[in-house]
Design an enzyme around this catalytic site. Structure first.
Site, PDB file in Angstrom:
ATOM      1  N   ALA A   8      26.043  23.778 -20.866  1.00 46.04           N
ATOM      2  CA  ALA A   8      25.022  22.714 -20.908  1.00 46.04           C
ATOM      3  C   ALA A   8      24.409  22.548 -22.300  1.00 46.04           C
ATOM      4  O   ALA A   8      23.878  21.472 -22.615  1.00 46.04           O
ATOM      5  CB  ALA A   8      23.934  22.996 -19.885  1.00 46.04           C
ATOM      6  N   HIS A  11      28.914  24.478 -16.569  1.00 52.21           N
ATOM      7  CA  HIS A  11      28.829  25.426 -17.691  1.00 52.21           C
ATOM      8  C   HIS A  11      28.719  24.629 -18.985  1.00 52.21           C
ATOM      9  O   HIS A  11      29.065  23.453 -19.041  1.00 52.21           O
ATOM     10  CB  HIS A  11      30.086  26.307 -17.736  1.00 52.21           C
ATOM     11  CG  HIS A  11      30.089  27.375 -16.692  1.00 52.21           C
ATOM     12  ND1 HIS A  11      30.079  28.711 -16.998  1.00 52.21           N
ATOM     13  CD2 HIS A  11      30.076  27.300 -15.342  1.00 52.21           C
ATOM     14  CE1 HIS A  11      30.052  29.422 -15.880  1.00 52.21           C
ATOM     15  NE2 HIS A  11      30.060  28.582 -14.850  1.00 52.21           N
ATOM     16  N   ASP A  21      28.123  36.522 -14.643  1.00 45.19           N
ATOM     17  CA  ASP A  21      28.783  35.334 -15.209  1.00 45.19           C
ATOM     18  C   ASP A  21      30.210  35.694 -15.658  1.00 45.19           C
ATOM     19  O   ASP A  21      30.440  36.771 -16.222  1.00 45.19           O
ATOM     20  CB  ASP A  21      27.945  34.847 -16.413  1.00 45.19           C
ATOM     21  CG  ASP A  21      28.203  33.387 -16.756  1.00 45.19           C
ATOM     22  OD1 ASP A  21      28.612  32.633 -15.852  1.00 45.19           O
ATOM     23  OD2 ASP A  21      27.976  33.006 -17.922  1.00 45.19           O
TER      24      ASP A  21
END
Ligand code: 13P
Length: 277
Positions: free
Chosen positions: A207, A205, A81
């Site tokens: 969330a 992204h 990530d």
């Protein structure tokens, strides 16, 4: 089993659901995410990414996540990530990661294109898929700071970005932020325009804390991967804090880790059932 190729995200995209990608910093979180995938029989992605390596040794966290994925009874991807360092990205690709994100979203457009295209060359050589980001998702990846939204993704620029970089998935900024932000709302019209302009699956992204109904609408508009971190940190901390008063006296640290792991598993199951089916 460890996920191979782009099917994990392209199948989600075709089926109109989103694969859940969950941040992991330690053994308990890795175990919890995999257990939730097995419990629901849904694929999951373990985010063992750049900011997590600031907490846990990169080699150890990578080996942990990859080993857990290989032995899982469901499909588990290991995803890098928010990487901004091509050497780190190459290391993860060679270690066996199934996907990587190159995050040049804070750079000028041309620099973002160049860095992301380099990442694609490195990763595609090994059959690893790549996520890029255009626009700026505000906020800190490791703590919740209640920030404002950053620069939104421009649909036409997104089309050019995907075309020139060859990315397999695109993270968009449409009002989403990292961490809990009660005022954050998604610009669904913009998301629909991005969907029209690009053909690759979209990634959401930040969330955590978004109203479930908005996330569901975003999935209908082409989001096929959602990233979750703050909600898992909150679940872990709340469970550990609740367990502590009884555990401190017996120096029962295992009890605390167990409570945290159970809470994270439950949170991941809820997210998967809400968006992954
Ligand atoms: P949240 O912390 O808001 O869930 O964001 C997670 C994320 O986007 C990781 O890349």
């Amino acid at each position: 089993m460890l996920s191979q190729g782009t099917a994990v995200i392209s199948n989600a995209s075709v089926d109109g659901r989103a694969v859940g990608a969950f941040a992991t910093y330690n053994l308990e979180q890795v175990e919890a995410v995999v257990a939730a995938g097995e419990q629901t029989e849904l694929p999951v992605l373990l985010l063992a990414g750049s900011s997590h390596f600031r907490h846990a040794n990169r080699r150890l966290l990578a080996v942990l996540a990859l080993t857990a994925a290989e032995h899982a009874r469901t499909e588990v991807g290991v995803h890098l990530d928010h990487c901004r360092d091509l050497d780190e990205l190459r290391w993860c690709v060679e270690a066996g990661y199934s996907s990587v994100m190159y995050d040049g979203s804070h750079d000028p457009f041309e620099q973002n294109v160049a860095g992301t295209a380099d990442a694609v060359r490195i990763a595609h050589d090994r059959g690893v898929w790549v996520e890029g980001e255009l626009g700026a998702v505000g906020g800190d990846e490791d703590v919740s700071t209640g920030v404002r939204t950053g620069a939104m993704t421009d649909p036409q620029q997104a089309a050019e970005f995907v075309d020139r970089t060859g990315v397999d998935a695109l993270a968009v900024a449409v009002g989403n932020v990292h961490g809990f932000s009660p005022d954050a709302r998604l610009d669904l019209e913009r998301l629909a325009e991005i969907r029209q302009a690009v053909s690759v699956p979209l990634v959401l992204h930040g969330a955590s804390g978004l109203p479930a109904e908005e996330v569901r609408k975003a999935i209908k508009l082409g989001v096929a991967k959602i990233n979750v971190n703050a909600e898992l940190r909150r679940a872990y901390l709340d469970a550990a804090a609740a367990a502590l008063p009884d555990l401190v006296e017996g120096a029962d640290a295992v009890g605390m880790w167990r409570a945290g792991r159970q809470a994270v598993q439950q949170q991941v199951v809820e997210t998967l059932l809400a968006y992954g089916t």
